[in-house]
Scaffold this motif. Structure first.
Motif, PDB file in Angstrom:
ATOM      1  N   ALA A 144       0.706  -1.125   0.148  1.00 56.05           N
ATOM      2  CA  ALA A 144      -0.244   0.118  -0.054  1.00 56.05           C
ATOM      3  C   ALA A 144       0.799   1.157  -0.007  1.00 56.05           C
ATOM      4  O   ALA A 144       0.724   2.031  -0.573  1.00 56.05           O
ATOM      5  N   LYS A 145       1.738   1.200   0.977  1.00 54.11           N
ATOM      6  CA  LYS A 145       2.872   2.496   0.944  1.00 54.11           C
ATOM      7  C   LYS A 145       3.592   2.555  -0.297  1.00 54.11           C
ATOM      8  O   LYS A 145       3.591   3.757  -0.990  1.00 54.11           O
ATOM      9  N   THR A 146       4.011   1.416  -0.955  1.00 55.08           N
ATOM     10  CA  THR A 146       4.990   1.656  -2.218  1.00 55.08           C
ATOM     11  C   THR A 146       4.142   2.224  -3.406  1.00 55.08           C
ATOM     12  O   THR A 146       4.513   3.054  -4.358  1.00 55.08           O
ATOM     13  N   LEU A 147       2.800   1.696  -3.440  1.00 51.90           N
ATOM     14  CA  LEU A 147       1.936   1.996  -4.672  1.00 51.90           C
ATOM     15  C   LEU A 147       1.429   3.442  -4.394  1.00 51.90           C
ATOM     16  O   LEU A 147       1.305   4.265  -5.461  1.00 51.90           O
ATOM     17  N   GLU A 148       1.104   3.733  -3.109  1.00 51.31           N
ATOM     18  CA  GLU A 148       0.620   5.047  -2.971  1.00 51.31           C
ATOM     19  C   GLU A 148       1.706   6.146  -3.437  1.00 51.31           C
ATOM     20  O   GLU A 148       1.851   7.167  -3.905  1.00 51.31           O
ATOM     21  N   GLU A 149       3.110   5.903  -2.776  1.00 55.50           N
ATOM     22  CA  GLU A 149       3.904   6.651  -3.200  1.00 55.50           C
ATOM     23  C   GLU A 149       4.457   6.854  -4.799  1.00 55.50           C
ATOM     24  O   GLU A 149       4.630   7.992  -5.480  1.00 55.50           O
ATOM     25  N   ALA A 150       4.122   5.633  -5.334  1.00 53.22           N
ATOM     26  CA  ALA A 150       4.213   5.858  -6.853  1.00 53.22           C
ATOM     27  C   ALA A 150       3.187   6.567  -7.475  1.00 53.22           C
ATOM     28  O   ALA A 150       3.195   6.846  -8.802  1.00 53.22           O
TER      29      ALA A 150
END
Length: 354
Positions: free
Chosen positions: A236-242
């Protein structure tokens, strides 16, 4: 941050058929795994394979070596004499100059840790470009590459990447890692930590270590749920940052594991084997930290990904650590041969698979 070049060195693979014939691997287990082979380098040292991968990456980059300010060497298993540093060897043989050369010992997650460190170094203005290389040779007599790690065939090879601040064929949109430290002993078991005990030659038997830990009183009964929770939070964090959703991913690149483990990663993201690089990884084997870079280069060179595509790289390692990164291709570099290919073509070698 931009990926300016990648490069690999992969020796020929020995097929599981040959391993079964030699009595190194159980035929039924090989059939269940879906794995087809493991790259075997013989007596070619890991740092030398690293040098070859670095030379390829630097040649493709074509930048000024003086712009490099950081070299990160990632290893999953010891690769030379104690008291000696493989990153210095790579710097002397393939890079030259005077730059910060550092070893990264993060197991199979090492490339992700190196990406985080390199990005921070570049963002802080330390230099214009950084070089990452992962290399391992698992041919030690203390390692049974066919049985040492359940779900994996331990392979040899190297992969390298040039990360820059201003130019490249792909953008690094995000990279993150997450730890589940209460599972630290999952890869240690009851192995001693004192120097005298650690100096003894001990076979690498990760399956036995996992059984030791999970069978003891210190292992949380809900350990798998904890891993799944951490994995979900990381994604969730990685996709949100991307700034993208899971369905926006063209490919998901995992470690080169058996079909069951790869399916578990992919299904949690709503993806299938055809949307991964498993058809390549199952022939090459587990390159420790180099899997994701090698698969990424393969997808690129085979024409399976191109401008506009987003690739999610995921992995896990001792610690227990999990990691992920999102890469967006913005152009085809000049060293990629021709237009997109339509298939994952792998040519059989005389003794197995390439």
């Amino acid at each position: 941050m931009y990926i300016a070049a990648v490069g690999t060195y992969l020796p020929d693979s020995v097929s599981v058929t040959e391993a079964v014939r030699q009595g190194r691997l159980d035929a039924a287990e090989a059939e269940r795994s879906g794995l087809l082979g493991a790259a075997v380098a013989g007596d070619t040292p890991a740092p030398e394979m690293g040098v070859r991968a670095v030379r390829t990456a630097l040649g493709r980059w074509g930048g000024d070596i003086s712009e490099l300010g950081l070299l990160l060497y990632v290893e999953g298993y010891r690769c030379g004499p104690d008291g000696w540093l493989p990153q210095s060897y790579v710097m002397r043989e393939a890079v030259g100059g005077d730059l910060l050369a550092v070893g990264v010992r993060q197991g199979c997650n090492g490339v992700f840790g190196a990406l985080e460190l390199a990005a921070a170094h570049l963002r802080g203005g330390g230099s214009e470009a950084a070089l990452i290389v992962a290399a391992d040779n698992m041919g030690s007599p203390l390692v049974d590459r066919w049985r040492a790690s359940p779900g994996y065939l331990l392979a040899d090879g190297a992969a390298a990447l040039v990360l820059t601040r201003s130019a490249g064929f792909a953008r690094l949109l995000s990279v993150n890692s997450k730890a589940v430290p209460e599972l630290e002993a999952l890869h240690r078991g009851i192995q001693p930590l004192d120097p005298s005990g650690s100096a003894r030659p001990v076979p690498l038997e990760l399956g036995a270590r996992q059984r030791e830990f999970l069978g003891g009183d210190d292992a949380p009964k809900d350990w798998m749920l904890r891993v799944m929770k951490a994995q979900g939070e990381l994604m969730a964090k990685t996709l949100e940052e991307a700034g993208i959703a899971a369905e926006d991913m063209t490919r998901v690149v995992t470690a080169h594991a058996n079909q069951e483990l790869v399916d578990a990663w992919l299904s949690s993201l709503g993806r299938t084997l055809e949307q991964s690089a498993w058809s390549f990884g199952r022939r090459v084997g587990h390159l420790m930290a180099g899997d994701q870079l090698a698969s990424f280069e393969h997808l690129l060179m085979a024409g399976e990904i191109g401008p506009g595509d987003r690739v999610l790289l995921v992995g896990s390692g001792p610690g227990l650590g999990i990691a992920a990164a999102v890469v967006e291709l913005t152009a085809l570099p000049p060293w990629v041969p021709g237009p997109r290919a339509q298939s994952d073509t792998v040519t059989p070698a005389a003794d197995g698979w390439r």
